[in-house]
Enzyme design. Structure first.
Site, PDB file in Angstrom:
ATOM      1  N   THR A 136      -1.741  -8.135  10.569  1.00 45.80           N
ATOM      2  CA  THR A 136      -2.974  -8.738  10.030  1.00 45.80           C
ATOM      3  C   THR A 136      -3.308  -8.077   8.702  1.00 45.80           C
ATOM      4  OG1 THR A 136      -4.554  -7.097  10.884  1.00 45.80           O
ATOM      5  CG2 THR A 136      -3.989  -8.974  12.333  1.00 45.80           C
ATOM      6  N   ASP A 137      -4.190  -8.695   7.961  1.00 46.69           N
ATOM      7  CA  ASP A 137      -4.815  -7.991   6.846  1.00 46.69           C
ATOM      8  C   ASP A 137      -5.972  -7.166   7.426  1.00 46.69           C
ATOM      9  OD1 ASP A 137      -5.492  -7.049   4.378  1.00 46.69           O
ATOM     10  OD2 ASP A 137      -5.539  -8.985   3.394  1.00 46.69           O
ATOM     11  N   HIS A 138      -6.532  -6.357   6.543  1.00 55.46           N
ATOM     12  CA  HIS A 138      -7.544  -5.374   6.898  1.00 55.46           C
ATOM     13  C   HIS A 138      -8.699  -5.956   7.740  1.00 55.46           C
ATOM     14  CE1 HIS A 138      -9.944  -1.800   6.091  1.00 55.46           C
ATOM     15  NE2 HIS A 138      -8.868  -1.288   5.538  1.00 55.46           N
ATOM     16  N   GLY A 139      -8.788  -5.530   8.981  1.00 53.83           N
ATOM     17  CA  GLY A 139      -9.930  -5.913   9.817  1.00 53.83           C
ATOM     18  C   GLY A 139     -10.004  -7.390  10.166  1.00 53.83           C
ATOM     19  N   ALA A 140      -8.895  -8.097  10.066  1.00 53.63           N
ATOM     20  CA  ALA A 140      -8.949  -9.558  10.195  1.00 53.63           C
ATOM     21  C   ALA A 140      -9.292 -10.027  11.604  1.00 53.63           C
ATOM     22  CB  ALA A 140      -7.620 -10.163   9.755  1.00 53.63           C
TER      23      ALA A 140
END
Ligand code: BGC
Length: 771
Positions: A292-296
């Site tokens: 995932t991207d950051h905190g997705a």
């Protein structure tokens, strides 16, 4: 792709520092892919059998070292098997310390992998991606990635969050700077090259850095150019224009895919089963890891597709996410989800297998310290000058600069007389590096002012004045300085700064003004609703213009800007984007003619923000506007010209070139056949120089409207004064394919127009008919 064969050797030799060797022959290269995979599958299956549910879940967690996760907390996570990989740790010592903890404290001793945003350099910073694309030179681009991989792996890293191949047609989006521009075909070529250059011949190469292509998918099409906004797109546009670069990176072997933060037609990418399973796995046969991207995962609740954290975790995993970046949801909620059967053991194993597979491919099970060596071999000074690759960075940067204007051949400048160097970016080390400058240090960066001084030595007098702050707008400065002291504000009044610059200009023979954006203005979360130069800099330019001195504008920016006014004011305009560690020297090379500029724009420059989206490969309109015969009910703005200020593919040289009419090998192309289109290009000026000969095609009549022009080939050629060369392009059916209304990839017979020129607008035209 003939350059690819010689690439590794050429770059290996070019970038290896004294005493070091780039090993490009892989221990596993001799093994067949199938044998490697069989061994890996057996190893991983065996390991999975030994792992507890919690240990498997722990492998899915990727964390960043920092305030959220101080080192003592990470130690506990490692001990408990609660973390699979780390990012933002960039020295061998720190990496070794964590790997030591795995070996000493954890039950199964599964090595961590280490990742970082090695986007356009690691310790040596290369030009930003948009600038690399401006070189239209695949060897150049590959060189930057090879050196970056070398430096990053020398520091112990295993993976990079790159390349970023999001197509975008909207310069308001700050992340334009991280991608390779508006063209699908060019970006796909670059994606392939960059993945191969980062990863090398095999993942177990000592200097292979695994890529994680991002942001899958369509992140560059966020509405209004506002970061993290929604994407809504027709299937034709998606498959024709936006998806091919990711596919190209995956076909080139990218080990990872970073999933985008945006939603696609209402479904967030992180929760998009169609995207991550049907397209990526079933159709494209991707076998690597999805991250995932950051905190997705947390954001799935804000998107309104998950009711609570448990739901978000379940949806993400079931949709095809393997590893979660920077949130604790998987570790908190997956244990119960697995226990209750909401997530099956098989689903968990599939995700965990992806993580273990890449670790196996990285060679970490064979030797967790393989990127690190013995502590005794650690560099004494991580930031030592000797670890940088300055010559390579300078060479790559100078080949990527774009000359936009050169009235009366004011450039190149002479290395004599008096030169005024002014502007808020003229001596800004931080900004010269650009955003995402990895482990690069501002203090090791050469500014334009320094580059000019070094170039002229004692042969010319150089005066400097800052002339303006990057912006006088307090809100913008506060925004730029929110997380770091990124922009130094000169406390003098704007008028006092302008007065000083004007005084300096008046004493000089020529003024070089370095203007544009601070690095932070073209970054993640840095969308703009206006793409003019900030007013403080416009005021400075107006005052400099009023002195009557020849005015050279050196532009530093991470997106196309609206430059109509500056185009009128300046005698010369050099687009330098953000050129990295050696930026100032490379820019001086071009300003003084030690290198003849050869870059071409990979993105259209609009006249004003209202023209956005503006891109060269648009569809025809039923009511086209023709300037010679303007009708009221035609497609145009009544308050703005149609078309860009500088078109895609545009860039000048210190010499001139002519292009002959296009000649076709045949007016007809048989099915599955090919035709050649060729031109003779001549250097009609007095200097040797390079230009990029570009081939565009247009399907005149098809079952759906096809773009007025699409890039399908190019060649960068070096010509001596008076020299001519025949440049020939072979066109095959592959170049004519498109998705029809039924989403089938087809080639339809009929007439095709062929355009060849030195940019997307000034072209010579011919045609052929596909039978
Ligand atoms: C960005 C990614 C980046 C990641 C890790 C995110 O905010 O969108 O492009 O790779 O952070 O730094």
């Amino acid at each position: 792709m003939k350059w690819l064969t010689s690439l590794t050797i050429a770059i290996g030799l070019a970038c290896a520092p004294a005493g070091a060797q780039l090993t490009n022959t892989a221990p596993v290269a001799a093994q067949s892919n199938a044998a490697h995979q069989a061994q890996r599958d057996a190893f991983v299956s065996d390991l999975l059998r030994k792992m507890t549910t919690d240990e498997k879940i722990g492998q899915l967690r990727l964390i960043s070292v920092g305030t959220d996760n101080p080192k003592h907390v990470i130690r506990e996570m490692i001990r408990d098997g609660q973390v699979g990989a780390i990012f933002n740790t960039v020295t061998r010592q720190d990496i070794r310390a964590m790997q030591d903890q795995v070996m000493e404290l954890s039950r199964l001793k599964i090595p961590l992998f280490f990742a970082y945003d090695v986007v356009h350099g690691h310790r040596t910073i290369f030009p930003i991606a948009l600038e690399l694309a401006s070189s239209w030179d695949m060897n150049n681009i590959a060189k930057s990635a090879r050196v970056s991989a070398y430096e990053a792996t020398e520091d112990g890293l295993n993976m990079t969050w790159a390349p970023m191949v999001d197509i975008t047609r909207d310069p308001r989006w700050g992340r334009v700077s991280e991608g390779f521009g508006e063209d699908t075909w060019l970006t796909s070529q670059i994606a392939r090259v960059v993945v191969k250059a980062f990863q090398g011949e095999a993942p177990t190469d000592r200097h292979s850095l695994m890529t994680s292509v991002k942001h899958f998918a369509l992140y560059g099409a966020v509405e209004g150019g506002r970061d993290y906004n929604t994407v809504d797109m027709s299937p034709q546009r998606m498959f024709q224009d936006y998806l091919p670069p990711y596919k190209a990176a995956i076909d080139a072997g990218s080990g990872g895919v970073m999933v985008a933060l945006n939603s696609i037609n209402g479904v967030p990418a992180t929760a998009n089963r169609w995207l991550l399973k049907e397209l990526l796995r079933d159709q494209w046969k991707f076998q690597g890891i999805t991250i995932t991207d950051h905190g997705a995962i947390k954001e799935l609740m804000k998107h309104g597709v998950a009711s609570d954290p448990r739901d978000a975790s379940r949806i993400a995993l079931k949709s095809g996410i393997a590893m979660s970046m920077s949130d604790e949801y998987f570790v908190k909620y997956l244990p119960e989800l697995v226990k209750s059967g909401a997530i099956t053991v098989q689903e968990l194993d599939e995700a965990c297998r992806q993580v273990l597979n890449v670790k196996y491919d990285m060679g970490l099970f064979a030797d967790p310290y393989r990127m690190l060596g013995a502590a005794s071999s650690d560099p004494v000074d991580t930031n030592a000058e000797s670890r940088l690759h300055r010559a390579e960075a300078r060479d790559v940067a100078k080949r990527s600069l774009v000359l936009l204007k050169n009235r009366l051949n004011i450039l190149p400048l002479k290395k004599s007389g008096v030169i005024a160097v002014v502007g808020p970016l003229a001596d800004s080390k931080r900004d010269t590096m650009g955003s995402w400058s990895a482990a690069g240090l501002a203090r090791q960066t050469v500014t334009v002012y320094r580059g000019i001084r070094t170039a002229v030595g004692n042969d010319a007098t150089v005066f400097y004045a800052k002339g303006a702050n990057v912006s006088n707008h307090k809100g913008i400065i506060d925004f730029l300085n929110q997380y770091e002291d990124a922009v130094q504000v000169d406390p003098r009044s704007p008028q006092a700064m302008i007065d000083e610059a004007v005084a300096v200009a008046k004493k000089s023979d020529v003024v070089v003004a370095v203007v544009g954006e601070a690095a932070g203005m073209a970054h993640e979360a840095s969308s703009r609703s206006n793409i003019d130069l900030p007013q403080s800099q416009r005021d400075l330019i107006a005052a400099l213009k009023a002195t009557g001195k020849p005015l050279v504008l050196v532009l530093m920016n991470g997106r196309p800007l609206a430059l109509v006014r500056e185009d009128q004011q300046a005698d010369a305009l050099l687009e330098t984007w953000f050129s990295g560690t050696e930026g100032g020297n490379a820019i001086a090379d071009v300003l003084f003619g030690d290198y003849n500029p050869s870059g071409k724009l990979p993105m259209s420059f609009p006249r004003s923000v209202g023209q956005i989206p503006i891109y060269y490969n648009h569809l025809p309109s039923g009511r086209p506007y023709t300037p010679e015969n303007p009708g009221k009910y035609t497609s145009h703005y009544y308050d703005e010209a149609n078309g860009p200020l500088y078109p895609f593919g545009y860039g000048l040289s210190y010499t001139t070139f002519s292009v002959s009419d296009v000649s076709m090998s045949s007016p007809l192309m048989k099915r599955n056949g090919s035709v050649n289109a060729s031109v003779t290009v001549t250097n009609t000026g007095k200097r040797a120089g390079e230009t990029v000969v570009q081939l565009y095609l247009h399907d005149v009549v098809a079952s759906i409207s096809r773009p007025v022009k699409e890039l399908r080939g190019y060649e960068k050629v070096m010509l001596q004064p008076g020299e001519s060369r025949v440049i020939s392009f072979t066109i095959t059916e592959d170049d004519l394919k498109f998705y029809n209304a039924q989403m089938q990839q087809v080639v339809e017979p009929g007439k095709f127009e062929v355009f060849i020129g030195l940019d997307s607008q000034r072209v010579k035209q011919q045609s052929f008919t596909l039978l």
